[in-house]
Write an enzyme that holds these catalytic residues in place. Structure first.
Site, PDB file in Angstrom:
ATOM      1  N   ASN A   1       0.736  -1.251  -0.030  1.00 16.88           N
ATOM      2  CA  ASN A   1      -0.016  -0.100  -0.041  1.00 16.88           C
ATOM      3  C   ASN A   1       0.823   1.029   0.097  1.00 16.88           C
ATOM      4  O   ASN A   1       0.227   2.309  -0.165  1.00 16.88           O
ATOM      5  CB  ASN A   1      -0.885   0.091   1.208  1.00 16.88           C
ATOM      6  CG  ASN A   1      -1.915  -1.145   0.985  1.00 16.88           C
ATOM      7  OD1 ASN A   1      -2.405  -1.370   0.231  1.00 16.88           O
ATOM      8  ND2 ASN A   1      -2.116  -2.076   2.089  1.00 16.88           N
TER       9      ASN A   1
ATOM     10  N   ARG B   1      -4.121   9.521  -0.330  1.00 25.70           N
ATOM     11  CA  ARG B   1      -4.773   9.652   0.690  1.00 25.70           C
ATOM     12  C   ARG B   1      -4.140   9.818   1.953  1.00 25.70           C
ATOM     13  O   ARG B   1      -3.005   9.653   2.158  1.00 25.70           O
ATOM     14  CB  ARG B   1      -5.653   8.273   0.282  1.00 25.70           C
ATOM     15  CG  ARG B   1      -6.713   8.164  -0.504  1.00 25.70           C
ATOM     16  CD  ARG B   1      -7.296   6.929  -0.631  1.00 25.70           C
ATOM     17  NE  ARG B   1      -7.937   6.506   0.784  1.00 25.70           N
ATOM     18  CZ  ARG B   1      -7.640   5.814   1.533  1.00 25.70           C
ATOM     19  NH1 ARG B   1      -6.693   4.462   1.150  1.00 25.70           N
ATOM     20  NH2 ARG B   1      -8.317   5.357   2.882  1.00 25.70           N
TER      21      ARG B   1
ATOM     22  N   TYR C   1       0.135  10.355   6.620  1.00 28.72           N
ATOM     23  CA  TYR C   1       1.424  10.014   5.958  1.00 28.72           C
ATOM     24  C   TYR C   1       1.881  11.331   4.966  1.00 28.72           C
ATOM     25  O   TYR C   1       2.911  11.210   4.490  1.00 28.72           O
ATOM     26  CB  TYR C   1       1.025   8.908   4.855  1.00 28.72           C
ATOM     27  CG  TYR C   1       0.532   7.716   5.607  1.00 28.72           C
ATOM     28  CD1 TYR C   1       1.720   7.023   6.351  1.00 28.72           C
ATOM     29  CD2 TYR C   1      -0.709   7.226   5.222  1.00 28.72           C
ATOM     30  CE1 TYR C   1       1.051   5.866   7.228  1.00 28.72           C
ATOM     31  CE2 TYR C   1      -0.819   5.919   5.962  1.00 28.72           C
ATOM     32  CZ  TYR C   1      -0.043   5.248   7.062  1.00 28.72           C
ATOM     33  OH  TYR C   1      -0.641   4.180   7.491  1.00 28.72           O
TER      34      TYR C   1
ATOM     35  N   ASN D   1      10.484   0.011   4.662  1.00 28.16           N
ATOM     36  CA  ASN D   1       9.220   0.122   5.511  1.00 28.16           C
ATOM     37  C   ASN D   1       8.223  -1.006   4.991  1.00 28.16           C
ATOM     38  O   ASN D   1       7.662  -0.905   3.854  1.00 28.16           O
ATOM     39  CB  ASN D   1       8.543   1.551   4.674  1.00 28.16           C
ATOM     40  CG  ASN D   1       7.303   1.740   5.633  1.00 28.16           C
ATOM     41  OD1 ASN D   1       6.482   1.074   6.342  1.00 28.16           O
ATOM     42  ND2 ASN D   1       6.842   2.962   5.329  1.00 28.16           N
TER      43      ASN D   1
ATOM     44  N   ALA E   1       1.822  -2.664   6.758  1.00 25.76           N
ATOM     45  CA  ALA E   1       1.173  -3.669   7.456  1.00 25.76           C
ATOM     46  C   ALA E   1       1.916  -4.915   7.918  1.00 25.76           C
ATOM     47  O   ALA E   1       1.514  -5.587   8.925  1.00 25.76           O
ATOM     48  CB  ALA E   1      -0.068  -3.698   7.245  1.00 25.76           C
TER      49      ALA E   1
ATOM     50  N   GLU F   1      14.433  -0.554   9.771  1.00 25.67           N
ATOM     51  CA  GLU F   1      12.943  -0.256   9.778  1.00 25.67           C
ATOM     52  C   GLU F   1      12.401   0.886   9.979  1.00 25.67           C
ATOM     53  O   GLU F   1      13.005   1.511  10.497  1.00 25.67           O
ATOM     54  CB  GLU F   1      12.526  -1.256  10.933  1.00 25.67           C
ATOM     55  CG  GLU F   1      11.051  -1.392  10.886  1.00 25.67           C
ATOM     56  CD  GLU F   1      10.511  -1.959  12.515  1.00 25.67           C
ATOM     57  OE1 GLU F   1      11.441  -2.523  12.958  1.00 25.67           O
ATOM     58  OE2 GLU F   1       9.233  -1.919  12.546  1.00 25.67           O
TER      59      GLU F   1
ATOM     60  N   ARG G   1      -0.501   5.385  17.376  1.00 25.33           N
ATOM     61  CA  ARG G   1      -1.678   4.833  16.727  1.00 25.33           C
ATOM     62  C   ARG G   1      -2.448   3.819  17.399  1.00 25.33           C
ATOM     63  O   ARG G   1      -2.389   3.505  18.339  1.00 25.33           O
ATOM     64  CB  ARG G   1      -1.088   4.748  15.293  1.00 25.33           C
ATOM     65  CG  ARG G   1      -0.599   5.742  14.302  1.00 25.33           C
ATOM     66  CD  ARG G   1      -0.137   5.465  13.253  1.00 25.33           C
ATOM     67  NE  ARG G   1      -1.535   5.192  12.358  1.00 25.33           N
ATOM     68  CZ  ARG G   1      -1.445   5.003  10.936  1.00 25.33           C
ATOM     69  NH1 ARG G   1      -0.259   4.551  10.441  1.00 25.33           N
ATOM     70  NH2 ARG G   1      -2.589   4.689  10.252  1.00 25.33           N
TER      71      ARG G   1
HETATM   72  O1  CA2 Z   1       3.738   4.612   9.039  1.00 31.88           O
HETATM   73  C1  CA2 Z   1       4.361   3.759   8.355  1.00 31.88           C
HETATM   74  O2  CA2 Z   1       5.154   3.827   7.615  1.00 31.88           O
HETATM   75  C2  CA2 Z   1       3.618   2.406   8.060  1.00 31.88           C
HETATM   76  O3  CA2 Z   1       4.490   1.481   7.913  1.00 31.88           O
HETATM   77  C3  CA2 Z   1       2.403   2.378   6.928  1.00 31.88           C
HETATM   78  C4  CA2 Z   1       1.768   1.199   6.950  1.00 31.88           C
HETATM   79  C5  CA2 Z   1       1.050   0.839   8.267  1.00 31.88           C
HETATM   80  O4  CA2 Z   1       0.354  -0.240   7.956  1.00 31.88           O
HETATM   81  C6  CA2 Z   1       1.765   0.838   9.478  1.00 31.88           C
HETATM   82  O5  CA2 Z   1       1.185   0.431  10.623  1.00 31.88           O
HETATM   83  C7  CA2 Z   1       2.823   2.146   9.455  1.00 31.88           C
HETATM   84  C8  CA2 Z   1       0.466   1.563   5.735  1.00 31.88           C
HETATM   85  C9  CA2 Z   1       0.929   1.849   4.413  1.00 31.88           C
HETATM   86  C10 CA2 Z   1      -0.158   2.177   3.577  1.00 31.88           C
HETATM   87  O6  CA2 Z   1      -0.020   3.575   3.243  1.00 31.88           O
HETATM   88  C11 CA2 Z   1      -1.015   4.162   2.662  1.00 31.88           C
HETATM   89  C12 CA2 Z   1      -0.637   5.637   2.227  1.00 31.88           C
HETATM   90  C13 CA2 Z   1      -1.722   6.489   1.589  1.00 31.88           C
HETATM   91  C14 CA2 Z   1      -3.051   5.876   1.827  1.00 31.88           C
HETATM   92  C15 CA2 Z   1      -3.343   4.789   2.319  1.00 31.88           C
HETATM   93  C16 CA2 Z   1      -2.257   3.964   2.763  1.00 31.88           C
END
Ligand code: CA2
Length: 148
Positions: free
Chosen positions: A11, A18, A23, A79, A82, A103, A112
């Site tokens: 993702n 989004r 992010y 990175n 999830a 990491e 969160r």
């Molecule tokens: O904070 C981070 O970089 C995470 O690794 C991002 C993951 C999340 O599951 C981790 O808990 C923390 C999610 C990446 C998805 O990124 C998106 C970006 C824009 C819109 C939707 C998802």
């Protein structure tokens, strides 16, 4: 020159499209450009990859573990998205490939949901950067280059 891998999991291709409140507004293409600039400054060759597929990510971790063994690579900024919270397979891949990994999380996972507080990969990584936004990628590259 030696190589560094920047790896992004599921993702992260959606970055900048989004959830800007979590992010930020930077796209993954922008992150790649930022990393390339930092790698140039550090005199490192950059390989930048993203996949939504666990097996593909595992194959790349193995590939770059072999490059480290051959003396061609210093490690990876990763990175895991999830997968951070779920994937024993990625934990085992990092450990098995002996790939030095920083990491990286864009958001502060500890602020969160509780299910994001635990990482199954941290124990096999050199260190973790969380909550510094995309700036964390640059910091992670510098840390690898400095030999952490
Ligand atoms: O904070 C981070 O970089 C995470 O690794 C991002 C993951 C999340 O599951 C981790 O808990 C923390 C999610 C990446 C998805 O990124 C998106 C970006 C824009 C819109 C939707 C998802």
């Amino acid at each position: 020159m030696t190589t560094v891998l920047v790896l992004n999991g599921p993702n992260l291709n959606l970055l900048g499209t989004r959830k800007p409140e979590v992010y930020g507004n930077t796209s993954l293409a922008d992150v790649e450009k930022m990393c390339q600039k930092e790698a140039d400054r550090l005199e490192l060759d950059l390989v930048f990859r993203q996949s939504n597929h666990e097996g593909q990510l595992i194959d790349w971790i193995h590939e770059f573990g072999r490059e480290v063994k051959a003396g061609n690579c210093i490690g990876a900024v990763y990175n895991p998205g999830a997968h951070t919270h779920t994937s024993v397979a990625l934990h085992d891949a990092i450990e098995g490939a002996a790939l030095p990994v920083v990491e990286l999380h864009i958001s502060n996972v500890h602020k969160r949901e509780e299910f994001r507080h635990h990482s199954v990969v941290s124990a096999v990584c050199k260190g973790t950067i969380t909550g510094l936004g995309v700036e964390g990628y640059r910091a992670a590259l510098r840390a690898l280059q400095a030999g952490y």
